[in-house]
Scaffold this motif. Structure first.
Motif, PDB file in Angstrom:
ATOM      1  N   SER A 167      11.306   8.842   1.466  1.00  0.00           N
ATOM      2  CA  SER A 167      10.180   8.145   2.109  1.00  0.00           C
ATOM      3  C   SER A 167       9.939   8.720   3.497  1.00  0.00           C
ATOM      4  N   ASP A 193       0.840  -1.206   0.000  1.00  0.00           N
ATOM      5  CA  ASP A 193       0.000   0.000   0.000  1.00  0.00           C
ATOM      6  C   ASP A 193       0.872   1.251   0.000  1.00  0.00           C
ATOM      7  N   ASN A 194       0.400   2.278  -0.666  1.00  0.00           N
ATOM      8  CA  ASN A 194       1.076   3.572  -0.640  1.00  0.00           C
ATOM      9  C   ASN A 194       0.521   4.380   0.522  1.00  0.00           C
ATOM     10  N   PRO A 222       2.150  -0.402  -5.179  1.00  0.00           N
ATOM     11  CA  PRO A 222       2.056   0.941  -4.590  1.00  0.00           C
ATOM     12  C   PRO A 222       2.876   1.068  -3.300  1.00  0.00           C
ATOM     13  N   ASN A 228       6.931   2.964  -2.689  1.00  0.00           N
ATOM     14  CA  ASN A 228       7.293   4.292  -2.161  1.00  0.00           C
ATOM     15  C   ASN A 228       7.911   4.230  -0.765  1.00  0.00           C
TER      16      ASN A 228
END
Lengths: 140, 140, 140
Positions: free
Chosen positions: B80, B37-38, B71, B74
């Motif tokens: 980050s 997941d982003n 996703p 990232n």
């Protein structure tokens, strides 16, 4: 030495039949993918994951099953935002299954499910069974 | 009795080599953590989960691998939101890997990935392989 | 032939004790369900999944454990949006456990946890252990 020969034959047979088929030791690639969210972005991720497994391993070398249940059932209904991709995935050898329990709860008939989609009685039981059979689990 | 001695030696050897290494029966602690997941909140949960596994079991007694893909890539890119925590996790012995398939799709070069992060060809294949090898799966 | 008889007895004993108990080959139905989100909709899904497993397999034929940890701890606190359903699930034989690590971090005392809920030192370790013991994993 006669006893030894029989012993070795017996041992080989027992081990071949028993220990050699232990789940996880075989190099069989099998992945069950859970779709339980009513979220087209996640449906696309599930389909991407399936496609990438096939691209990387070769479609012939991996068995993939996508289980759509609960709020995820919408993924496999006619008019789904990913209906074209589901057609492609089914043609490409991915097994996509809909949960009949969810269909009953949501009063969804088979006519409202995309062609090519298969059925299981209960999505959660299917996901458990697959893991019992040694399949890997993936929840996108 | 001579045959029996040979038999016991053979049996021991076969069992030691075969059945004894069945995944899941060994008390080895190995966990593969999926990050797809982003979502920085979820990245923090993944890092918390890794840290808590180490705190509870002792860092020397558990192998942890965090797989960032889709996703979730990232999480391991320079800039980050959790880059400091990734440095700490890597120093603490957690293996953090980035998916090269995702990097190619998103046109991300290795220069854009945080130092200390390792690489795998395909994140989904890695997660499957780890489960095949007997690792536990965790999706924060 | 005497040696052969002893051999067969020994082999049977070793296989019964060793290989026959390999996780995954037994038809035991055991599922660990992860609740790590602070989201009542997901808590309801977890409870639905547990109920559907019992409905389909028979409550006596499946062991279910729901592990609430991290942001998911709220599911099992007094005043939880699903407190009634948790009572029902516990009465129905589902084991619901709260993570003591999370409780310490969030300064939650046992008095603030619903009756009938059990405790584990670390939720993530519990989820790993269950998989090591051959339980299937489900993250709603």
């Amino acid at each position: 030495m006669n006893a030894m020969k029989i012993f070795i034959l017996l041992l080989s047979a027992v081990l071949a039949a028993g220990c050699a088929t232990v789940p996880g030791t075989a190099a069989k690639n099998r992945v069950v993918i859970q779709v339980s969210d009513n979220d087209p972005a996640r449906w696309n991720l599930a389909l991407n994951n399936a496609r990438n497994l096939q691209a990387d391993l070769g479609a012939a070398n991996v068995e993939i099953e996508i289980v759509a249940y609960g709020p995820g059932l919408n993924m496999v209904k006619t008019g789904s935002a990913v209906s074209n991709r589901i057609d492609e995935a089914v043609l490409g050898g991915t097994n996509i299954v809909a949960c009949e329990n969810t269909m009953a709860n949501q009063k969804v008939a088979k006519e409202q499910i995309l062609p090519g989609v298969n059925y299981v009685g209960a999505g959660v039981v299917e996901i458990m069974r697959r893991q019992q059979q040694g399949w890997s689990y993936l929840r996108p």
